[in-house]
Motif scaffolding. Structure first.
Motif, PDB file in Angstrom:
ATOM      1  N   ASN A 196      -1.593  10.772 -10.532  1.00 39.07           N
ATOM      2  CA  ASN A 196      -0.589  11.508  -9.766  1.00 39.07           C
ATOM      3  C   ASN A 196      -1.235  12.423  -8.720  1.00 39.07           C
ATOM      4  OD1 ASN A 196      -1.589  13.422 -11.561  1.00 39.07           O
ATOM      5  ND2 ASN A 196       0.372  14.443 -11.802  1.00 39.07           N
ATOM      6  N   GLU A 197      -2.374  11.991  -8.198  1.00 37.19           N
ATOM      7  CA  GLU A 197      -3.068  12.729  -7.145  1.00 37.19           C
ATOM      8  C   GLU A 197      -2.504  12.343  -5.779  1.00 37.19           C
ATOM      9  OE1 GLU A 197      -7.248  11.971  -7.567  1.00 37.19           O
ATOM     10  OE2 GLU A 197      -7.203  12.440  -9.704  1.00 37.19           O
ATOM     11  N   ILE A 217       9.032   0.484 -14.585  1.00 36.53           N
ATOM     12  CA  ILE A 217       9.393   1.879 -14.781  1.00 36.53           C
ATOM     13  C   ILE A 217       8.269   2.719 -14.229  1.00 36.53           C
ATOM     14  CG2 ILE A 217       9.908   3.680 -16.466  1.00 36.53           C
ATOM     15  CD1 ILE A 217      10.990   1.440 -18.269  1.00 36.53           C
ATOM     16  N   ILE A 218       8.559   3.499 -13.210  1.00 33.95           N
ATOM     17  CA  ILE A 218       7.587   4.393 -12.603  1.00 33.95           C
ATOM     18  C   ILE A 218       7.813   5.767 -13.197  1.00 33.95           C
ATOM     19  CG2 ILE A 218       6.658   5.294 -10.438  1.00 33.95           C
ATOM     20  CD1 ILE A 218       6.492   2.198 -10.808  1.00 33.95           C
ATOM     21  N   LYS A 219       6.803   6.323 -13.815  1.00 32.51           N
ATOM     22  CA  LYS A 219       6.933   7.622 -14.491  1.00 32.51           C
ATOM     23  C   LYS A 219       7.449   8.664 -13.513  1.00 32.51           C
ATOM     24  CE  LYS A 219       4.326  10.951 -17.149  1.00 32.51           C
ATOM     25  NZ  LYS A 219       3.036  11.309 -17.711  1.00 32.51           N
ATOM     26  N   LEU A 220       8.472   9.389 -13.938  1.00 26.13           N
ATOM     27  CA  LEU A 220       9.065  10.423 -13.098  1.00 26.13           C
ATOM     28  C   LEU A 220       8.805  11.783 -13.695  1.00 26.13           C
ATOM     29  CD1 LEU A 220      12.481   8.727 -12.408  1.00 26.13           C
ATOM     30  CD2 LEU A 220      10.449   8.671 -11.011  1.00 26.13           C
ATOM     31  N   CYS A 248      12.973  11.003  -2.475  1.00 31.75           N
ATOM     32  CA  CYS A 248      12.053  12.144  -2.409  1.00 31.75           C
ATOM     33  C   CYS A 248      10.997  12.136  -3.509  1.00 31.75           C
ATOM     34  CB  CYS A 248      12.843  13.440  -2.455  1.00 31.75           C
ATOM     35  SG  CYS A 248      13.856  13.657  -0.978  1.00 31.75           S
ATOM     36  N   TYR A 249      11.364  11.750  -4.714  1.00 30.37           N
ATOM     37  CA  TYR A 249      10.427  11.825  -5.836  1.00 30.37           C
ATOM     38  C   TYR A 249      10.251  10.505  -6.566  1.00 30.37           C
ATOM     39  CZ  TYR A 249      11.587  16.684  -4.964  1.00 30.37           C
ATOM     40  OH  TYR A 249      11.794  17.885  -4.357  1.00 30.37           O
ATOM     41  N   ASN A 250      10.841   9.427  -6.070  1.00 34.19           N
ATOM     42  CA  ASN A 250      10.810   8.155  -6.777  1.00 34.19           C
ATOM     43  C   ASN A 250      10.512   7.011  -5.823  1.00 34.19           C
ATOM     44  OD1 ASN A 250      12.338  10.103  -8.036  1.00 34.19           O
ATOM     45  ND2 ASN A 250      13.782   8.726  -8.932  1.00 34.19           N
ATOM     46  N   THR A 251      10.096   5.903  -6.419  1.00 35.76           N
ATOM     47  CA  THR A 251      10.010   4.636  -5.708  1.00 35.76           C
ATOM     48  C   THR A 251      10.655   3.595  -6.604  1.00 35.76           C
ATOM     49  OG1 THR A 251       7.987   5.235  -4.563  1.00 35.76           O
ATOM     50  CG2 THR A 251       8.460   2.900  -4.753  1.00 35.76           C
ATOM     51  N   PHE A 252      11.609   2.844  -6.064  1.00 32.19           N
ATOM     52  CA  PHE A 252      12.283   1.798  -6.810  1.00 32.19           C
ATOM     53  C   PHE A 252      11.890   0.458  -6.200  1.00 32.19           C
ATOM     54  CE2 PHE A 252      14.853   5.601  -6.967  1.00 32.19           C
ATOM     55  CZ  PHE A 252      15.089   5.736  -8.326  1.00 32.19           C
ATOM     56  N   TYR A 295       0.852  -1.188   0.000  1.00 32.65           N
ATOM     57  CA  TYR A 295       0.000   0.000   0.000  1.00 32.65           C
ATOM     58  C   TYR A 295       0.888   1.237   0.000  1.00 32.65           C
ATOM     59  CZ  TYR A 295      -3.631  -3.266   1.454  1.00 32.65           C
ATOM     60  OH  TYR A 295      -4.500  -4.322   1.514  1.00 32.65           O
ATOM     61  N   SER A 296       0.361   2.323  -0.566  1.00 27.29           N
ATOM     62  CA  SER A 296       1.102   3.577  -0.574  1.00 27.29           C
ATOM     63  C   SER A 296       0.189   4.724  -0.174  1.00 27.29           C
ATOM     64  CB  SER A 296       1.704   3.833  -1.955  1.00 27.29           C
ATOM     65  OG  SER A 296       0.684   3.940  -2.926  1.00 27.29           O
ATOM     66  N   PHE A 297       0.810   5.811   0.295  1.00 30.03           N
ATOM     67  CA  PHE A 297       0.059   7.027   0.618  1.00 30.03           C
ATOM     68  C   PHE A 297       1.036   8.196   0.670  1.00 30.03           C
ATOM     69  CE2 PHE A 297       1.441   5.270   4.621  1.00 30.03           C
ATOM     70  CZ  PHE A 297       1.809   6.376   5.383  1.00 30.03           C
ATOM     71  N   GLY A 298       0.498   9.410   0.537  1.00 29.14           N
ATOM     72  CA  GLY A 298       1.315  10.614   0.629  1.00 29.14           C
ATOM     73  C   GLY A 298       1.270  11.428  -0.651  1.00 29.14           C
ATOM     74  N   LYS A 299       2.292  12.250  -0.850  1.00 31.91           N
ATOM     75  CA  LYS A 299       2.375  13.064  -2.064  1.00 31.91           C
ATOM     76  C   LYS A 299       2.640  12.167  -3.256  1.00 31.91           C
ATOM     77  CE  LYS A 299       3.183  17.563  -0.449  1.00 31.91           C
ATOM     78  NZ  LYS A 299       3.437  18.886  -0.906  1.00 31.91           N
ATOM     79  N   ASN A 300       2.102  12.570  -4.410  1.00 29.34           N
ATOM     80  CA  ASN A 300       2.188  11.727  -5.591  1.00 29.34           C
ATOM     81  C   ASN A 300       2.409  12.553  -6.854  1.00 29.34           C
ATOM     82  OD1 ASN A 300       2.109   9.195  -6.829  1.00 29.34           O
ATOM     83  ND2 ASN A 300      -0.056   9.350  -7.264  1.00 29.34           N
ATOM     84  N   ASN A 301       3.068  13.693  -6.735  1.00 31.25           N
ATOM     85  CA  ASN A 301       3.269  14.586  -7.873  1.00 31.25           C
ATOM     86  C   ASN A 301       3.955  13.907  -9.049  1.00 31.25           C
ATOM     87  OD1 ASN A 301       3.286  15.830  -5.245  1.00 31.25           O
ATOM     88  ND2 ASN A 301       3.577  17.785  -6.258  1.00 31.25           N
ATOM     89  N   TYR A 302       4.825  12.964  -8.780  1.00 28.60           N
ATOM     90  CA  TYR A 302       5.630  12.317  -9.814  1.00 28.60           C
ATOM     91  C   TYR A 302       5.275  10.838  -9.970  1.00 28.60           C
ATOM     92  CZ  TYR A 302       8.170  16.628  -9.137  1.00 28.60           C
ATOM     93  OH  TYR A 302       8.494  17.958  -9.017  1.00 28.60           O
ATOM     94  N   TYR A 303       4.056  10.447  -9.596  1.00 26.49           N
ATOM     95  CA  TYR A 303       3.582   9.050  -9.685  1.00 26.49           C
ATOM     96  C   TYR A 303       4.387   8.123  -8.776  1.00 26.49           C
ATOM     97  CZ  TYR A 303       0.921  10.551 -13.774  1.00 26.49           C
ATOM     98  OH  TYR A 303       0.064  11.182 -14.614  1.00 26.49           O
ATOM     99  N   GLN A 304       5.034   8.659  -7.745  1.00 26.56           N
ATOM    100  CA  GLN A 304       5.881   7.841  -6.885  1.00 26.56           C
ATOM    101  C   GLN A 304       5.101   6.859  -6.013  1.00 26.56           C
ATOM    102  OE1 GLN A 304       5.498  11.207  -6.732  1.00 26.56           O
ATOM    103  NE2 GLN A 304       6.077  12.045  -4.757  1.00 26.56           N
ATOM    104  N   LEU A 305       3.768   6.973  -5.984  1.00 24.73           N
ATOM    105  CA  LEU A 305       2.969   6.025  -5.197  1.00 24.73           C
ATOM    106  C   LEU A 305       2.649   4.752  -5.970  1.00 24.73           C
ATOM    107  CD1 LEU A 305       0.457   8.372  -3.330  1.00 24.73           C
ATOM    108  CD2 LEU A 305       2.639   7.439  -2.537  1.00 24.73           C
TER     109      LEU A 305
END
Length: 86
Positions: free
Chosen positions: A47-48, A83-86, A71-75, A32-42
């Motif tokens: 990207n909400e 590939i998670i859109k950055l 900060c802006y990615n998830t690997f 599960y993920s939560f938080g900021k998602n400006n760069y699709y990092q969730l």
């Protein structure tokens, strides 16, 4: 390094970067993920920003070896390349 085959003694693995505004958790055999998602990092299909847990369906039936958040990615390390859109 997180390995989902480890025994966690009823603790929930939690992945976050000290400077990031998003987190990933492993609970009930799902991610599960939560938080900021400006760069699709969730790892969701939008990207909400999210203030509740959202299942990462991308990881269903995947053998996750490790997760690293910055900060802006998830690997996500599995036997496949994601590939998670950055």
């Amino acid at each position: 390094i997180f390995n989902q085959n480890q025994i966690f003694n009823n603790k929930i693995p939690f992945f976050t970067c000290p400077l990031s505004n998003h987190s990933i958790i492993f609970m009930n055999n799902k991610y599960y993920s939560f938080g900021k998602n400006n760069y699709y990092q969730l790892c969701l299909d939008n990207n909400e920003n999210q203030n509740k847990l959202n299942e990462i369906k991308l990881l269903n039936n995947e053998n996750v070896i490790n997760i690293y958040t910055s900060c802006y990615n998830t690997f996500i390390l599995t036997g496949k390349i994601f590939i998670i859109k950055l």
